[in-house]
Design a protein around this motif. Sequence first.
Motif, short mmCIF file in Angstrom:
data_model
loop_
_atom_site.label_atom_id
_atom_site.label_comp_id
_atom_site.label_asym_id
_atom_site.label_seq_id
_atom_site.Cartn_x
_atom_site.Cartn_y
_atom_site.Cartn_z
N VAL A 193 36.41 32.44 32.98
CA VAL A 193 38.29 32.02 32.92
C VAL A 193 38.94 33.36 32.47
O VAL A 193 38.99 34.57 32.57
CB VAL A 193 38.32 30.77 33.46
CG1 VAL A 193 39.82 30.74 33.18
CG2 VAL A 193 37.42 29.46 34.40
N ILE A 194 38.34 33.06 30.75
CA ILE A 194 39.00 33.84 29.78
C ILE A 194 38.87 35.48 30.08
O ILE A 194 39.59 36.25 29.68
CB ILE A 194 39.27 33.12 28.66
CG1 ILE A 194 39.67 31.95 28.79
CG2 ILE A 194 40.02 34.12 27.74
CD1 ILE A 194 41.17 31.97 29.18
N GLY A 195 37.41 35.55 30.50
CA GLY A 195 36.96 37.00 30.30
C GLY A 195 37.35 37.66 31.50
O GLY A 195 37.30 39.37 31.67
N GLY A 196 37.97 37.06 32.69
CA GLY A 196 38.72 37.53 33.58
C GLY A 196 40.14 38.42 33.67
O GLY A 196 40.29 39.36 34.32
N VAL A 197 40.35 37.54 32.31
CA VAL A 197 41.58 38.10 32.45
C VAL A 197 42.35 39.69 31.99
O VAL A 197 43.47 39.75 32.65
CB VAL A 197 42.52 36.54 31.45
CG1 VAL A 197 43.95 37.45 30.76
CG2 VAL A 197 42.31 35.61 31.98
N PRO A 198 41.97 39.68 30.74
CA PRO A 198 42.08 41.45 30.73
C PRO A 198 42.18 42.00 31.67
O PRO A 198 42.51 43.55 31.89
CB PRO A 198 40.88 41.06 29.52
CG PRO A 198 40.63 40.05 29.17
CD PRO A 198 40.78 39.31 29.68
N ALA A 199 41.33 41.69 32.99
CA ALA A 199 41.71 42.99 34.43
C ALA A 199 42.70 42.96 35.04
O ALA A 199 43.45 44.14 35.49
CB ALA A 199 40.13 42.21 35.06
N ILE A 200 43.68 41.62 34.35
CA ILE A 200 45.25 42.01 34.68
C ILE A 200 45.62 43.21 34.22
O ILE A 200 46.68 43.67 35.04
CB ILE A 200 45.50 40.31 34.68
CG1 ILE A 200 44.78 38.97 34.82
CG2 ILE A 200 46.86 40.63 34.82
CD1 ILE A 200 44.70 38.80 36.19
N GLY A 201 45.74 43.82 32.90
CA GLY A 201 45.83 44.66 32.54
C GLY A 201 45.80 46.20 33.26
O GLY A 201 46.50 47.00 33.54
N VAL A 202 44.27 45.75 34.24
CA VAL A 202 44.22 47.22 35.36
C VAL A 202 45.61 47.37 35.89
O VAL A 202 46.49 47.72 36.67
CB VAL A 202 43.26 47.62 36.08
CG1 VAL A 202 43.37 48.03 36.96
CG2 VAL A 202 41.92 47.24 34.75
N LEU A 203 45.74 45.69 36.82
CA LEU A 203 47.07 45.43 37.55
C LEU A 203 48.38 45.73 37.08
O LEU A 203 49.00 46.49 37.79
CB LEU A 203 46.98 44.55 37.64
CG LEU A 203 45.46 42.92 39.29
CD1 LEU A 203 45.49 42.01 39.18
CD2 LEU A 203 45.31 44.87 39.70
N LEU A 204 48.54 45.62 36.33
CA LEU A 204 49.67 45.73 35.06
C LEU A 204 49.79 47.20 35.08
O LEU A 204 51.49 47.68 35.00
CB LEU A 204 50.28 45.58 33.50
CG LEU A 204 50.59 43.75 34.09
CD1 LEU A 204 50.45 43.30 32.30
CD2 LEU A 204 51.67 43.49 34.42
N ILE A 205 49.15 47.74 34.98
CA ILE A 205 49.43 49.16 35.06
C ILE A 205 49.24 50.01 36.68
O ILE A 205 50.20 50.74 36.25
CB ILE A 205 48.52 50.31 33.92
CG1 ILE A 205 47.90 50.20 32.83
CG2 ILE A 205 48.31 51.66 34.34
CD1 ILE A 205 46.34 50.33 32.08
#
Length: 197
Positions: A146-158
């Motif tokens: 679950v936590i491992g997938g959270v950094p992908a949110i950075g792609v969405l933010l950019i």
Amino acid sequence: MNTKRLVSIAIFTALIIIGGLISVPIPFTQVQLSFQTVFVIMAGLVLGARDGALSVLIYIAMGLLGLPVFTQGGGPQYVFMPSFGYLIGFPMGAFVSGLLCSGLKNVTRGKVFLCALVGCLPIYVVGVTYQILILYYYIGSAWGAVIGGVPAIGVLLIKDAVLLGFSAVLYPSIEKALHLSDRKRRHGANKRVESGK
């Protein structure tokens, strides 16, 4: 509600649908990279807080009723999708961005961009929280996954920051066009009254 408002709301509802259908999955995550967020925020900026949020609520209602307008289909079962939290945050984002923008006394591209970014906050807060809860408690993923997938949110933010930057650049032109259109209609009405038609 007049015809102009109805048409404007319908247009942004359609744009949000189109933005969701143009999506790319982010590898190793449960998140789709789409162009919905920019249209959601623009709905708030252009239509205002109330109508912007309404255009999003209509979109969500259509999807939950079974129309395939979401990025991965539609139907009431969609509430169990990890990405549904972002949909819940969409009306909030449109409302916040519209409320902030309508309160600006001196509208500049920079201020519009800031309003758009602040409008994104509830979308991501609700979206990420919902995603974690669904993945862990409903799907049963381990905390590490679950936590491992959270950094992908950075792609969405950019992605969203870049698109909202373009939107902020275009916003003054859109607003000017809308005001010119209103003035032309009022001017035409006045001429008809003066001529006795």
